[in-house]
Every structure is written in C-alpha cells, then in structure tokens.
Design a protein around this motif. Structure first.
Motif, PDB file in Angstrom:
ATOM      1  N   ASP A  78     -31.210  -0.799  -0.319  1.00 48.42           N
ATOM      2  CA  ASP A  78     -30.930  -0.740   1.111  1.00 48.42           C
ATOM      3  C   ASP A  78     -32.074  -1.415   1.859  1.00 48.42           C
ATOM      4  N   LYS A  79     -31.774  -1.929   3.039  1.00 45.05           N
ATOM      5  CA  LYS A  79     -32.784  -2.542   3.904  1.00 45.05           C
ATOM      6  C   LYS A  79     -32.668  -1.938   5.286  1.00 45.05           C
ATOM      7  N   HIS A  80     -33.793  -1.588   5.897  1.00 43.00           N
ATOM      8  CA  HIS A  80     -33.754  -0.978   7.229  1.00 43.00           C
ATOM      9  C   HIS A  80     -34.817  -1.595   8.115  1.00 43.00           C
ATOM     10  N   SER A  81     -34.422  -1.949   9.341  1.00 42.32           N
ATOM     11  CA  SER A  81     -35.364  -2.429  10.351  1.00 42.32           C
ATOM     12  C   SER A  81     -35.597  -1.322  11.371  1.00 42.32           C
ATOM     13  N   THR A  90     -30.084  -8.664   8.278  1.00 41.97           N
ATOM     14  CA  THR A  90     -29.159  -8.009   7.344  1.00 41.97           C
ATOM     15  C   THR A  90     -28.048  -8.962   6.913  1.00 41.97           C
ATOM     16  N   VAL A 104     -26.287  -4.459  -2.796  1.00 40.94           N
ATOM     17  CA  VAL A 104     -26.797  -4.128  -1.465  1.00 40.94           C
ATOM     18  C   VAL A 104     -25.887  -3.096  -0.809  1.00 40.94           C
ATOM     19  N   LYS A 106     -25.619  -0.883   2.566  1.00 41.45           N
ATOM     20  CA  LYS A 106     -26.213  -0.808   3.899  1.00 41.45           C
ATOM     21  C   LYS A 106     -25.306  -0.033   4.827  1.00 41.45           C
ATOM     22  N   VAL A 195     -36.069  -1.077   1.196  1.00 45.71           N
ATOM     23  CA  VAL A 195     -37.035  -2.009   1.787  1.00 45.71           C
ATOM     24  C   VAL A 195     -36.985  -1.827   3.300  1.00 45.71           C
ATOM     25  N   ASP A 197     -38.359  -2.874   7.173  1.00 45.52           N
ATOM     26  CA  ASP A 197     -38.923  -3.923   8.012  1.00 45.52           C
ATOM     27  C   ASP A 197     -39.452  -3.245   9.266  1.00 45.52           C
ATOM     28  N   LEU A 274     -37.642 -10.504   3.135  1.00 42.14           N
ATOM     29  CA  LEU A 274     -36.970  -9.221   2.896  1.00 42.14           C
ATOM     30  C   LEU A 274     -36.121  -9.274   1.635  1.00 42.14           C
ATOM     31  N   ASN A 277     -38.271  -8.986  -1.440  1.00 44.66           N
ATOM     32  CA  ASN A 277     -38.728  -7.614  -1.669  1.00 44.66           C
ATOM     33  C   ASN A 277     -37.588  -6.702  -2.103  1.00 44.66           C
ATOM     34  N   MET A 278     -36.377  -6.963  -1.644  1.00 49.91           N
ATOM     35  CA  MET A 278     -35.220  -6.182  -2.093  1.00 49.91           C
ATOM     36  C   MET A 278     -34.960  -6.411  -3.576  1.00 49.91           C
TER      37      MET A 278
END
Length: 441
Positions: A78-81, A90, A104, A106, A195, A197, A274, A277-278
């Motif tokens: 997952d990626k979060h800002s 995203t 992924v 999200k 990850v 941001d 990003l 890093n993911m």
C-alpha cells in the motif's frame, strides 16, 4: 475512565488494557464524548510514548473490519500520502509497481479542504466505480495486481469518531494522534508492506522538516511494531507536485506521465521514487538498482500505461482515456492568470493554490459538498523560474465564469516574485526506515 483521564493528565503512560477499555467504550457508547474529549486534551498536552501510540493504533484498527489479504499472491503493498496539492502519484506509481510484478492494494479517501482525494480523481473517469466489496477488491488484485477503491465505512471506525472530536476540541495537532489515525486505517486495510509519502512545506500538514521526520518515524515504528514492512519518504510540498491541480486535469497529467511525457517533471520523479520503495518493501526485487531498471522498462515499454487501462476497465471505467486523456475534459470557462510584474518565483503558498482550485469547484469545504470533476487549474510558474511582466502564472478552468475571479485573486496572492533568484528546496529530503532517518545526499 476518570482514573485513565487522571493518569494521563498527570503524565502517566496508559497500558494496552486501558487503551482497549477506552476504544471499546468509544465504540459501544459506554464512554461519553466529554470524557473522550478530556482524554484527548490530556494526550495533547502530555503526549504518548511509542508503545502507547502502537497500542492505540492496534486498538483503533481492530474497532471495525480488518481486510484479510492472505489470498493475494506475494506481499501486497500500500502507498499513502499525508496530503498535498497536484499529487497524482497513486495513479502513476500503482500501475508501475503492478507492471513490475507487485500487488498494489490501495484504499483511498476523498478530498477535503485544499488537498485532493484519489477517489475523486478516479471518479472523473467516465463510468469508473470505486465502491468495491472486499471480495471484488481481493479478486481484482489477484487477477491484475492493482486495485484502488474507496475506504469502507467500517474500516477503523473508532478513528472517525475520534477525528470528529479532535476537530472540535483543538486537539488535531498531536503527533501521536495523527500517526495512530493514519496507520490504523493502513493496518485495517490489510497490506503487508506500506510506503508512506510524508509531505513537507507550505501545502502540507507538516510545514517543518523536523516535525515531518518525527511523524514519519512514529508511523514507520507503528508499522514495524505490527509486523508490516514499512518505510517513508519525505517529499517537498512548497509548490504543487504536478502542474495540474483538480480532478480530471490531474488524471490526464498522470496518464501523460505513463505515456512517457513530462520526463523531467517532479511528479514523475516522486512517482518513480515511491514505486521503487514499494517494490523494495514488498520484496519484489532485492535492491534499488534492480527496481530502477524494472521501472524504467515498464514505463518505456508502455506496460505501466496498459496496467492503468486494465484497472480502469476492471472497475467499469472508460479505458480509452489512457490513449486519449483529452476525453476527460476541462471546465468550459477558462482564464489565464497573468503576472503583474517580472522577477524570479521565490515562493508559492501551495495551500492557497489548493484553495484556488477549491474555489473553482474542484474541492470541498464540507464532506457532503459536491465537486466539479472538470474544474481545476494548470500551473505555469515553478519555483526558481524567471518570469516577464504579463507572463502566465496559471490557467484556470471552471464550469461557471463567476468562479474565475475569486480563484484568480487567491492564485495571485499565492505567488511571490523577487528580483534575485531564490533557493529551490530539494524534491526529496530523505527517507525513514527501521534504522531511522537517512537524508538525501
């Protein structure tokens, strides 16, 4: 509950059992709002240590549904800002990672105030469906490696209750409460790798680097404490990340990046950081160089663009937009905002830029407000750029001509010009992992 409030008021640390008692009472109504408000204020002044923050986050995550992604192959990431302006990463990083073999997952929210929401951006695509069930979400990630959906109302519901009370008791600005709020939803979403941001600057929640580092370190420790591979980047938000600010207009810019355009843009650079890093957090590749090579190939070959099209089609949207982003449209009323004088762009109040987009109809003041997906603006000015008098700072788009003048005033007040060049801040200040903060060299 009185004893718990008194203990924190006097500077004591709360046990996991005491925090569990509190959150359970929040959920079943056994603890009234006035006692929760009192405890929030005690926490605001006395703070929480790392063990308390980790325990509180776990209790909040367990207050509702918890997504089980064990059926998804590999390590779902997952990626979060923490929220920014012109931040469409995203829609770029997600397809890139999926095209490189990552999974992924999200779950995103809607925009409120000056920051945009990924779900609002996706819904600017005709037919796009973001209300997936958990089973649909898992099946889609397993099949194509990528799903972006709206958050369930039952995902960390204790956080929603606490956030509403924090908002009206002046206790929002507490590092421990901010970190637990963000991470409770990430833990409940089920990803095994996360990850973050963390934005820094005039358009970010955290205006100062030291505060952003502290928040990033707290969130990474929470993730690691709950068995999630977690890392954070600290990126600049002293100007909009992309040139587009809005919904349809941001999606179009994200598609253009995946088409291979905007090669030197900050948006592309941060999206690739990003994505790298993911892939590392999910263990898809063993080192940074392998990740970079895979991402460059996925971008150059068009596979990442195709992956975005697969996701759009899977969620009922018009996938033709990946070849013709102009299908997304723009507001019928347009205005070029001109600079009254010349000089170097030395500062951009990015929060005001986000507010200008809101005035055009691209954002919300209240959660129930409707947004205009065609509204927004295209920034022409960037930090460090030299402008001549009368040069265009930005182009505004709206569906109602009456909205252009207030947005123009907001935008003009956001851009500062000086006679001499100003130093442009770094795009990425560094990253945080389990060993601490590592500044960019």
């Amino acid at each position: 509950m009185v004893e718990i409030i008194e203990k924190k008021r006097n500077g004591g640390r709360l046990t996991r059992e005491e925090l569990a008692f509190w959150i359970e009472g929040v959920m079943d109504g056994g603890v009234p709002d006035y006692q929760t408000s009192a405890l929030l204020m005690a926490i605001y002044f006395r703070g929480l240590d790392m063990e308390e923050i980790t325990d509180l986050t776990g209790e909040m995550a367990a207050s509702g549904d918890q997504v089980d992604l064990s059926m998804v192959p590999g390590i779902p990431v997952d990626k979060h800002s923490t929220g920014g302006v012109g931040d469409t990463t995203t829609l770029i990083a997600g397809p890139l990672v999926a095209a490189c073999g990552g999974r992924v997952v999200k779950m995103s929210g809607r925009g409120l105030g000056h920051t945009g929401g990924t779900i609002d951006k996706l819904e600017a695509i005709p037919g796009m469906r973001t209300g997936l069930t958990i089973d649909q979400f898992i099946a889609q990630v397993s099949r194509i490696g990528l799903a972006v959906a709206g958050q369930s109302a039952q995902l960390a519901p204790a956080d929603k209750i606490l956030y509403a009370l924090r908002d009206v008791t002046a206790t929002t600005d507490s590092l421990g409460l901010i970190a637990s709020s963000i991470m409770s939803k990430k833990l409940a979403s089920g990803a095994k790798a996360i990850v973050l941001d963390v934005k820094v600057g005039s358009g970010a929640f955290m205006k100062e680097l030291d505060d952003a580092i502290a928040l990033a370190q707290a969130m990474v420790k929470i993730g690691q404490g709950h068995g999630r591979s977690t890392r954070a980047l600290l990126t600049n938000m002293d100007q909009p990340l992309g040139r587009a600010v809005g919904n349809a207009i941001e999606v179009a810019e994200g598609i253009e990046v995946l088409q291979g355009k905007h090669a030197e843009s900050d948006l592309r650079k941060v999206s690739l950081m990003l994505a790298e890093n993911m892939l590392l957090a999910a263990g898809v590749y063993p080192d940074a160089q392998s990740c970079k090579r895979a991402l460059d190939e996925a971008l150059a070959s068009g596979r990442a663009l195709e992956k975005l099209g697969e996701m759009i089609a899977a969620q009922g949207g018009d996938a033709r937009v990946i070849q013709r982003p102009e299908r997304l449209g723009q507001g019928a009323c347009r205005l070029d905002v001109k600079s009254a004088s010349g000089g170097y762009v030395s500062a951009i109040d990015t929060q005001r830029i986000g507010h200008a987009a809101l005035l055009l109809g691209a954002g919300r003041r209240k959660k129930e407000d409707a947004i205009d997906p065609m509204a927004g603006l295209l920034m022409r000015a960037r930090l460090g750029q030299k402008l001549a008098p009368g040069e265009t700072l930005a182009t505004l788009f709206a569906s109602d001509e009456a909205l252009l003048a207030p947005a123009q005033a907001a935008l003009l007040s956001a851009v500062t010009l000086r006679e001499s060049p100003a130093q442009v801040p770094p795009l990425c200040y560094g990253w945080v992992d389990e060993s601490g903060f590592h500044p960019t060299k």
